[in-house]
Scaffold this active site. Structure first.
Site, PDB file in Angstrom:
ATOM      1  N   ASP A 121      -8.523  -2.995  -8.377  1.00 40.29           N
ATOM      2  CA  ASP A 121      -8.138  -2.012  -7.367  1.00 40.29           C
ATOM      3  C   ASP A 121      -8.872  -0.709  -7.647  1.00 40.29           C
ATOM      4  O   ASP A 121      -8.662  -0.076  -8.689  1.00 40.29           O
ATOM      5  CB  ASP A 121      -6.624  -1.794  -7.416  1.00 40.29           C
ATOM      6  CG  ASP A 121      -6.098  -0.991  -6.228  1.00 40.29           C
ATOM      7  OD1 ASP A 121      -6.779  -0.056  -5.788  1.00 40.29           O
ATOM      8  OD2 ASP A 121      -4.983  -1.310  -5.775  1.00 40.29           O
ATOM      9  N   HIS A 167      -7.444  -4.016  -4.176  1.00 38.99           N
ATOM     10  CA  HIS A 167      -6.371  -3.405  -3.390  1.00 38.99           C
ATOM     11  C   HIS A 167      -6.233  -4.176  -2.075  1.00 38.99           C
ATOM     12  O   HIS A 167      -7.206  -4.551  -1.455  1.00 38.99           O
ATOM     13  CB  HIS A 167      -6.704  -1.936  -3.090  1.00 38.99           C
ATOM     14  CG  HIS A 167      -5.574  -1.204  -2.448  1.00 38.99           C
ATOM     15  ND1 HIS A 167      -4.505  -0.716  -3.161  1.00 38.99           N
ATOM     16  CD2 HIS A 167      -5.333  -0.892  -1.152  1.00 38.99           C
ATOM     17  CE1 HIS A 167      -3.655  -0.122  -2.341  1.00 38.99           C
ATOM     18  NE2 HIS A 167      -4.136  -0.219  -1.114  1.00 38.99           N
ATOM     19  N   CYS A 189       0.862  -1.187   0.000  1.00 39.83           N
ATOM     20  CA  CYS A 189       0.000   0.000   0.000  1.00 39.83           C
ATOM     21  C   CYS A 189       0.903   1.243   0.000  1.00 39.83           C
ATOM     22  O   CYS A 189       1.648   1.461  -0.946  1.00 39.83           O
ATOM     23  CB  CYS A 189      -0.942  -0.076   1.206  1.00 39.83           C
ATOM     24  SG  CYS A 189      -2.125   1.254   1.392  1.00 39.83           S
TER      25      CYS A 189
END
Length: 269
Positions: free
Chosen positions: A206, A238, A149
């Site tokens: 995502d 994601h 991330c």
């Protein structure tokens, strides 16, 4: 001797609760694992470190946190890497800006803490972590970085910063977007400057990272003739490696983890 007071939160960050039943917990059998402190300029940064219980000169993996800081998932990733023979260390890279453990959502975390974290500071603190690892029994000439991330973006930047890094693995890290005075460049801006090969992992579903930007990054590294690669899992979201989240995709996560370890070995880590 005064016992060390833990400065990293136990369990999971408030912003990631509730966790799912799929959460993986890796034990510490055969490991030395726990919180350490890393001198970095004017501060001592709390970090989580895991390494094999016996032996020395372990190859090193810097584990770069999610936006949520160092919570149980990031610690577990360190233990997983240590089980395969690495010294894995995750420094808390927001130390000068504050704790995110008690904050309850990404907008609050970003606004109160993360937006104030300079990229230059992060690069310097990762360098300090490497120096510390060398004194903790690691072979830092064989070092890699993996990030998730927020940390995925950082791995791309660090691969352009560090001449000693052998390989990087960037998991669903942003490669393009707005910049600020403190975060002046995106990974796509430094593709031509990569000093170490990076393997990137992205989800086709995502919602926060456009596949167009991922493909632009692929084009940029190919144009620069860099030995990096990008993997896209069409049905993954994601955070697909984050087993504590509903977005966890076991098949994609397992494949990506195996590819990461093979990539590290290929490049001497």
């Amino acid at each position: 001797m005064t016992p060390q007071v833990s400065r990293l939160p136990e369990g999971f960050a408030a912003a990631v609760l509730p966790i799912t039943a799929a959460t993986i917990t890796t034990d510490t059998n055969g490991l030395t694992a726990g919180e350490v402190e890393i001198p970095a300029g004017d501060v001592r940064i709390p970090a989580y470190r895991a390494k094999p219980l016996s032996g020395t000169a372990f190859p090193t993996v810097l584990v770069v946190q999610e936006i949520f800081g160092i919570h149980e998932h990031i610690k577990d990733l360190c233990r997983r890497l240590a089980k395969t023979g690495y010294l894995a260390v995750a420094p808390y890279l927001y130390e000068r800006q504050g704790q995110v453990a008690g904050l309850e959502g990404v907008p609050e975390i970003y606004g109160k803490v993360v937006s104030h974290v300079p990229d230059a500071q992060v690069m310097s603190d990762l360098d300090a972590t490497v120096e510390w690892a060398g004194k903790d029994g690691a072979d830092t000439s064989r070092r890699a970085a993996t990030g998730f991330c927020w940390g995925g973006r950082i791995v791309w930047l660090y691969a352009a910063h560090s001449s000693g890094l052998k390989a990087g693995a960037a998991w669903y890290g942003r490669v393009a977007g707005p910049t600020t005075e403190l975060q002046p460049k995106n990974p796509i801006d430094v593709a031509k400057d990569l000093k170490a090969p990076v393997i990137g992992f992205y989800g086709g579903r995502d919602a926060g990272i456009s596949l167009d930007t991922v493909e632009q990054m692929r084009t940029a590294i190919e144009a620069a003739h860099k030995p990096s690669e990008i993997n896209v899992y069409p049905n993954a979201q994601h955070g697909f490696n984050a087993d504590y989240r509903p977005a966890y995709d076991p098949e994609s996560a397992k494949d990506g983890w195996a590819k990461m370890l093979a990539f590290f070995k290929k490049h001497g880590v």
